[in-house]
Write an enzyme that holds these catalytic residues in place. Sequence first.
Site, PDB file in Angstrom:
ATOM      1  N   SER A  69      -2.790  -1.865  26.042  1.00  0.00           N
ATOM      2  CA  SER A  69      -1.508  -2.514  26.270  1.00  0.00           C
ATOM      3  C   SER A  69      -1.639  -4.020  25.969  1.00  0.00           C
ATOM      4  CB  SER A  69      -1.035  -2.242  27.701  1.00  0.00           C
ATOM      5  OG  SER A  69       0.335  -2.502  27.825  1.00  0.00           O
ATOM      6  N   LYS A 110       3.566   6.432  27.083  1.00  0.00           N
ATOM      7  CA  LYS A 110       3.355   5.328  28.022  1.00  0.00           C
ATOM      8  C   LYS A 110       3.563   5.873  29.432  1.00  0.00           C
ATOM      9  CE  LYS A 110       2.387   0.902  28.372  1.00  0.00           C
ATOM     10  NZ  LYS A 110       1.205   0.293  27.771  1.00  0.00           N
TER      11      LYS A 110
END
Length: 590
Positions: free
Chosen positions: A384, A188
């Site tokens: 996401s 991430k």
Amino acid sequence: MKQFLITVAGVFAGLLIFLIGVPFVLVVMAAGAASSSSTPQRAVLELDLRDSLSDQSPQNPFAGIGRRSASVMSVVEGLRRAQSDPKIKGLLIRLPEGGLEPGSADELRQAVLRFRASGKPVIAHSQGLYPSGVVTATYMLGTAADELWLQPGASFQVTGLSSQDLFLKRAFDRFGVKPQFEQRAEYKNAVNGYLYDDYTPAHREAQLSWMNSVYQSNLAAAASARKVDAAALRRTLEAGPYLAEEALSNRLVDRLGQVREAQVALMRRAGADAEIVEFEDYGPGRERGRAGAPSIALIEAEGAIVTGRDGGGNPFAGSSNIYSDDVAEAFYDAIKAKDVKAIVFRISSPGGSDTASEQILSAIRAAKAAGKPVVVSMGSYGASGGYWVATEASAIVAQPTTLTGSIGVFGGKFALGEALGRYGVDVRELNVGNPYAGAFSMGREFTPQERAAFARWMDNTYANFLTRVAVGRKLPPERVQQIARGHVWTGAQARELGLVDEVGGLYQAVDQAKRLANLSGEPRLRRMTPNASAFEALERMFGVSAASVRTLAAAAWIFGDPRASAIMDELAQARMRDGGALVLAPERFR
């Protein structure tokens, strides 16, 4: 006195809207009606992709005034109509000089191939291709045409794919800025530019993974169109860059010529008296199919996912957000619509709020519980939060180059106290209650206790995301752990991992919805995207009150325009109903 001033202000706003807005709306309505019926008997569409290209048309009716930019969805729908329109004889595509978003290029390529399958010629014309963005995607789209033309003397610099990232750590260290972020997990990397001065191994791996996947997908599609071996095409491209004449000799393009020559070539094929028609003047047309017949709802959403409703903002700018209240309401409207048998949710989003994403996902669950399958069609992005909302859909369809997944979370703050102190600015804070209340103060770093509490919250949010994926995709939790960790995948990679059901575009998603709903024939595609009407946009802009609506209606009556008067009556009645009034009015003659 206060009420008098409010009323005066409302009257002024109403008159301003009437004098400016009503004529504008009527002109737009007239122009729309004219453009839909003024297509010449022999027309060549000219699709100009050199301006910015969004995935979807703006929800605000005034957005884009003064600009001539298209959206992927408007192009796809317009070409679908044009392929069966006997007046349309061909298509000219003006390619941009730089790169297109890969997912957008894939969607457009599929639409062009469908158009060509109708037997109508397509020429793609380029004034040069330069190494800006994903230029291989632009070249791939150009190869989908019958002929790819390049302007004489122009550059052909399609040699690969490059990406750049800014790393600010050394600058932050110099100025005393202290970024404090939590990431779940190592892939991430959205905040890595704040934390490091170079790619971490995980960041580098993830970036190169999707870049190689996009590159190979673009090359494979272009090689198939050019009827050459993909490895041979790659060698030829990477031996560049070339000038136009060299690109022609290497069989990378079909012909050299100015854009006017390409126009003339298509008009000759179209026949005598053929005309060039700009694509924006042709448009997508109306929804096909009989009203009341079984239909598939189309709900569109593009941008960052946030809570609440679209407040309007600048009425002449397109919204860059997906508002959870608006999208959820569109789903509930589709649930209530008896003719709607399935829903296609077109989304292009890099992510956003977890709570807003969960609200939209809840509406998708409700649609499925009502017996209406939901198929997600991903545009350039479904990452996401953009993937969170899709997890429990009946099926997910993505382009081979859609950037999706990124199953992870991040959050934090910048501690600016030291940086501001160097310039004589002091940040002080006062808190009441739990000390965590001031955890996100910009004047200081997290305390160890605050950091631990914030990390626990991040862990729980990440666990919720993993659960949504495991349940929705019917994957073992340990498998989701392996393929999540914030990793961005392309649609082709996600299909192999079980995160996506099918590789394709909007109409593949429509076909999937049709199968899941057991519909035969060609059901109507009913757009139920939350859109503001022209007058709602003006109302948001000026804050129109009930008094100004009545003034507008009176002014419209005085000026004697029956169309404006009817519109004002409807708006006034709608506002009265919203206020709890009972409105008795005859139905409009049809």
